[in-house]
Enzyme design. Sequence first.
Site, short mmCIF file in Angstrom:
data_model
loop_
_atom_site.label_atom_id
_atom_site.label_comp_id
_atom_site.label_asym_id
_atom_site.label_seq_id
_atom_site.Cartn_x
_atom_site.Cartn_y
_atom_site.Cartn_z
N GLY A 155 0.77 -1.14 0.07
CA GLY A 155 -0.09 0.07 0.09
C GLY A 155 0.99 1.18 0.16
O GLY A 155 2.13 1.26 -0.58
N ARG A 156 0.29 2.19 0.57
CA ARG A 156 1.01 3.68 0.27
C ARG A 156 2.46 3.52 1.23
O ARG A 156 3.39 4.11 0.68
CB ARG A 156 0.14 4.50 1.11
CG ARG A 156 -1.00 5.04 0.00
CD ARG A 156 -2.13 5.64 0.83
NE ARG A 156 -2.90 4.76 1.81
CZ ARG A 156 -4.20 4.72 1.86
NH1 ARG A 156 -4.74 5.85 1.45
NH2 ARG A 156 -4.81 3.85 2.91
N ILE A 157 2.27 2.85 2.38
CA ILE A 157 3.57 2.90 3.25
C ILE A 157 4.74 1.72 2.62
O ILE A 157 5.68 2.26 2.55
CB ILE A 157 3.20 2.45 4.64
CG1 ILE A 157 2.40 3.58 5.25
CG2 ILE A 157 4.51 2.33 5.61
CD1 ILE A 157 1.59 3.06 6.52
N ARG A 178 -1.72 -8.51 -2.42
CA ARG A 178 -2.80 -9.09 -2.97
C ARG A 178 -3.08 -8.71 -4.32
O ARG A 178 -3.49 -9.45 -5.08
CB ARG A 178 -4.19 -8.65 -2.16
CG ARG A 178 -4.32 -9.63 -0.88
CD ARG A 178 -5.73 -9.11 -0.28
NE ARG A 178 -5.50 -7.65 0.24
CZ ARG A 178 -6.42 -7.15 1.03
NH1 ARG A 178 -7.44 -7.99 1.52
NH2 ARG A 178 -6.17 -5.77 1.28
N ILE A 237 6.44 -3.58 10.97
CA ILE A 237 5.77 -2.06 11.29
C ILE A 237 4.34 -2.12 11.04
O ILE A 237 3.69 -1.16 11.01
CB ILE A 237 6.42 -0.93 10.61
CG1 ILE A 237 6.14 -1.00 9.12
CG2 ILE A 237 7.90 -0.96 11.29
CD1 ILE A 237 6.66 0.18 8.38
N ALA A 238 3.70 -3.29 10.82
CA ALA A 238 2.40 -3.37 10.49
C ALA A 238 1.73 -3.79 11.59
O ALA A 238 1.04 -2.52 12.28
CB ALA A 238 2.30 -4.56 9.24
N ARG A 239 1.54 -4.82 11.95
CA ARG A 239 0.56 -5.23 13.32
C ARG A 239 1.14 -6.58 13.82
O ARG A 239 1.72 -7.47 13.43
CB ARG A 239 -0.84 -5.59 12.88
CG ARG A 239 -1.68 -4.19 12.58
CD ARG A 239 -2.01 -3.40 14.18
NE ARG A 239 -3.03 -2.27 14.07
CZ ARG A 239 -2.32 -1.03 13.84
NH1 ARG A 239 -1.10 -0.89 13.58
NH2 ARG A 239 -3.33 0.15 13.51
N GLU A 268 0.20 -6.93 22.31
CA GLU A 268 1.22 -5.71 22.87
C GLU A 268 0.16 -4.67 23.71
O GLU A 268 -1.21 -5.03 23.48
CB GLU A 268 1.53 -4.93 21.88
CG GLU A 268 0.59 -4.18 20.84
CD GLU A 268 1.19 -3.54 19.59
OE1 GLU A 268 2.06 -4.06 18.92
OE2 GLU A 268 0.64 -2.10 19.43
N HIS A 286 5.66 0.37 19.16
CA HIS A 286 4.65 0.88 18.39
C HIS A 286 4.57 2.52 18.06
O HIS A 286 3.75 3.11 18.49
CB HIS A 286 3.23 0.47 18.66
CG HIS A 286 2.29 0.41 17.85
ND1 HIS A 286 1.08 -0.69 17.80
CD2 HIS A 286 1.81 1.13 16.64
CE1 HIS A 286 0.48 -0.27 16.79
NE2 HIS A 286 0.97 0.32 15.91
N ILE A 287 5.85 2.98 17.54
CA ILE A 287 6.09 4.17 17.36
C ILE A 287 6.29 4.76 15.90
O ILE A 287 6.70 5.80 15.56
CB ILE A 287 7.33 4.76 18.27
CG1 ILE A 287 8.46 3.87 17.86
CG2 ILE A 287 6.89 4.80 19.87
CD1 ILE A 287 9.78 4.66 18.62
C1 GLV Z 1 -0.55 2.63 13.67
O1 GLV Z 1 -0.30 1.60 13.92
C2 GLV Z 1 -1.76 3.10 12.77
O2 GLV Z 1 -2.18 1.99 12.21
O3 GLV Z 1 -1.84 4.06 12.28
#
Ligand code: GLV
Length: 326
Positions: A155-157, A178, A237-239, A268, A286-287
Amino acid sequence: MKPSLLVARAVFPEVLEKLTMHFELTSNQDDTLWSSVELIRQLQDKVGVFTTGSERIDAAVLSACPDLKICANMAVGFNNFDVVAMTAAGVLATNAPDVLTETTADFGFGLLLATARRITESEHFLRAGRWHRWRYDMFAGAEVHGSTLGILGMGRIGQGIARRGAHGFGMQVIYHNRARLDEATEVACGAHYVSKEELLKRCDHLVLVLPYSAESHHAIGAAELAQMKPTATLVNIARGGIVDDVALAAALRQGRLAAAGLDVFEGEPTVHPDLVALSNVVLTPHIASATIPTRRAMANLAADNLIGFLIHGQPLTPLNPQVLGR
Ligand code: GLV
């Protein structure tokens, strides 16, 4: 009379002030951690709620809060929302996309560098007073420039990370998603589409940027880790929940994967002790989107969704726009 709104977590004072102009506010500015029972209690008679990614809005909450019309998340991820249940209940869901893309991509790339080049591990060594002399292989890490960057979730990130890798660090960028990107976007990102299997086998550094859902639960588990190079690094860095943390810790402990950089964890803020025990893991709380300008933009977007919908009938970033016409 102004509509009643709940701000479920602490937020920038100027955002509260903006909301106060339009709403009768109840705000958790003390940032107390509420149970779901307490959240339901606080939500009574409220038509809207400002949430972060931590407040779960599901069928039980919705049926106990019949006045609720909108939940505005100050996060791009929205796995704390049961959007299907919200749509069925006619409750609008909004998230906070776009405003955090570049900041989060910066962090993802930073975590990759810290992990591959063993930055925090070597800092701990130095701070512990263990640095007595230089050695040719001391904290020798993995090459970043010119290596192969794999991105799962484009996606965008993911695209922001791809651009940084391809254009800033001369990396070969491969991705799996996907849906394949259109050719112009692939060229702009310098990224090539591959199967998930090829991604895992070929990459030197794998960055996870896909949304969490039942489908992506443990998308990286023991079987996937076994396909990766033992010299590879993994960045999430997702979930939490996208990676099986127990399988990851085992792979790292047994030298089947070189290192990991993790900003998110299953369950978490609890972090699995097996991960904490390892030195080849960079751990952050989660920063990834945490700069003041970006967090301010995210909070303002959530607030503008509440004002847009409840005052003007037009939210900015709806997740289930089908409820708007009802
Ligand atoms: C951070 O984890 C967000 O989803 O913005």
